[in-house]
Write a protein that holds these residues in place. Structure first.
Motif, short mmCIF file in Angstrom:
data_model
loop_
_atom_site.label_atom_id
_atom_site.label_comp_id
_atom_site.label_asym_id
_atom_site.label_seq_id
_atom_site.Cartn_x
_atom_site.Cartn_y
_atom_site.Cartn_z
N TYR A 217 22.62 3.47 -19.54
CA TYR A 217 23.02 4.59 -20.12
C TYR A 217 24.58 5.09 -19.40
O TYR A 217 25.39 5.43 -19.87
N TYR A 218 24.57 5.03 -17.93
CA TYR A 218 25.63 5.44 -17.36
C TYR A 218 26.56 4.15 -17.60
O TYR A 218 27.82 4.47 -17.59
N THR A 219 26.39 3.00 -17.83
CA THR A 219 27.51 1.93 -18.17
C THR A 219 28.06 2.21 -19.33
O THR A 219 29.51 2.35 -19.44
N GLU A 220 27.38 2.77 -20.36
CA GLU A 220 27.90 2.89 -21.62
C GLU A 220 28.95 4.18 -21.48
O GLU A 220 29.87 4.30 -22.32
N LEU A 221 28.31 5.30 -20.95
CA LEU A 221 29.06 6.55 -20.77
C LEU A 221 30.08 6.56 -20.01
O LEU A 221 31.35 6.94 -20.55
N LEU A 264 30.51 12.60 -12.08
CA LEU A 264 29.93 11.47 -13.00
C LEU A 264 30.37 10.10 -12.47
O LEU A 264 29.21 9.25 -12.52
N PHE A 265 31.49 9.84 -12.06
CA PHE A 265 31.62 8.41 -11.65
C PHE A 265 30.81 7.93 -10.44
O PHE A 265 30.36 6.86 -10.22
N ASP A 269 28.06 4.95 -10.15
CA ASP A 269 28.19 3.92 -9.40
C ASP A 269 26.81 3.77 -8.46
O ASP A 269 26.19 2.72 -8.21
N LEU A 270 26.39 5.09 -8.15
CA LEU A 270 25.04 4.66 -7.38
C LEU A 270 23.89 4.25 -8.33
O LEU A 270 23.12 3.43 -7.85
N HIS A 276 19.91 4.14 -7.82
CA HIS A 276 19.64 5.44 -7.82
C HIS A 276 18.89 5.80 -9.04
O HIS A 276 19.23 5.49 -10.24
N ALA A 277 17.85 6.68 -9.01
CA ALA A 277 17.21 7.20 -10.24
C ALA A 277 17.51 8.56 -10.50
O ALA A 277 16.85 9.53 -9.92
N PRO A 278 18.31 9.05 -11.38
CA PRO A 278 18.83 10.41 -11.41
C PRO A 278 17.55 11.19 -12.46
O PRO A 278 17.13 10.38 -13.13
#
Length: 353
Positions: A217-221, A264-265, A269-270, A276-278
């Protein structure tokens, strides 16, 4: 059998080799129109120069020269002596006794002669007691045509018709085989902010990815944000770290406006590097942060400047190859038909003219 009549014409001094010139004739008697040969032989040392007689079309009046053969040289005595032979083909069409003068040759600018010859020419005997045996000229006899006389012409005409018909057929095919043209519409590229918002909507719609795979999810965002920054601000954000991107953006934006983007960045990275599990609300907040950054930095297009789709006409490759093959076939069959026509015309000319 040859009758040799030539004798030695001149003799060299005793301390030198002789030059011998001989002449002979195959037949002393001929009927009108018959032919005979006169043979000239010259024997001499190999180191001497020879010039044979120059004879034109007659030996004497009434005796015609039909052909003069090329001289034939034979080497004798270990190449110390030469024997040169030359033949003259003669004929006569008047009955008479002819005196043939000696044949003259030049050896080292000295003249040597053969002995003279004689030739008796007889007319054809006619039986005047039986005039009924004299026959006038025959009428022209027409020889009937045979298959071997016209087979080449017939085959050539048949092949010409076949090749000609094939050429016409291919020409019609070529006219009907119009090239296949495909029209491709190329949509204008969306502005960077619209392209980014389009991908964010796709990420937002995929709820399962937020819950089950936060790393993806964060990679694509972040990839969407990096692409937008690269196109909007003109630097290669895809190859830069998060800190380098923020540092580069500080040149055009203030620190407070980049606070949410920086968060966001950092969260991304976490998640990617520290497992990291947000929380779900944190994911939604970062998505909103991305949308806000895009809306704050986007450049709106002026009204009426919307680009229309571009149309490109492309000829299908197979269609183009087919047309080239047809044109080559037309050329080959056309040339073949022309060759067959030429052969047929030549046969007709040889047969009837």
């Amino acid at each position: 059998m040859s009758v040799i009549l030539g004798i030695i014409a001149y003799a060299l001094p005793a301390d030198a080799q002789q030059v011998t010139v001989r002449a002979s004739i195959d037949s002393l008697q001929l009927l009108v129109g018959e032919q005979t040969k006169i043979h000239l032989e010259v024997s001499m040392d190999a180191d001497r120069k020879l010039r044979l007689p120059v004879i034109k079309d007659t030996l004497v009046r009434g005796v015609e020269v039909l052909d003069i053969a090329k001289p034939d040289t034979q080497k004798l005595n270990d190449d110390k002596r030469w024997l040169i032979r030359q033949d003259y083909t003669v004929t006569s069409f008047d009955s008479a006794l002819y005196y043939l003068p000696p044949l003259e040759v030049m050896v080292d600018d000295k003249e040597y002669r053969s002995e003279s010859l004689a030739l008796k020419v007889y007319s054809i005997p006619v039986d005047t007691l039986h005039p009924d045996q004299f026959f006038g000229p025959k009428t022209i006899v027409e020889v009937p045509l045979q298959w071997q006389d016209i087979d080449s012409m017939v085959y050539s005409l048949i092949l010409m018709l076949l090749f000609g018909a094939g050429c016409v057929f291919l020409i019609v095919r070529l006219k009907n085989n119009k090239p296949i043209i495909k029209i491709i519409k190329i949509e204008p590229k969306l502005p960077p902010h619209q392209e980014a918002m389009k991908h964010i909507e796709e990420i937002k719609a995929n709820k399962n990815m937020q819950r089950e795979d936060p790393k993806l999810y964060y990679t694509e965002l972040t990839d969407v944000i990096r692409t937008y920054i690269a196109e909007r601000f003109g630097f290669n954000a895809m190859e830069m770290t998060s800190a380098e991107i923020i540092e580069q953006l500080l040149q055009v934006k203030d620190k407070d406006s980049l606070k949410d983007l920086k968060y966001l960045f950092e969260t991304a990275d976490l998640v990617k590097f520290a497992k990291h599990a947000p929380m779900m609300n944190e994911n939604d907040m970062n998505l909103v942060n991305a949308v806000d950054f895009i809306n704050e930095t986007k450049i709106e297009e002026e009204p009426g400047t919307k680009k229309e789709p571009t149309e490109i006409k492309v000829e299908e490759k197979r269609s183009k190859q087919g047309r080239i093959a047809l044109m080559c076939s037309i050329g080959v069959t056309g040339i073949a038909a022309a060759v067959c026509l030429y052969i047929a015309v030549r046969c007709i000319i040889d047969l009837f003219f």
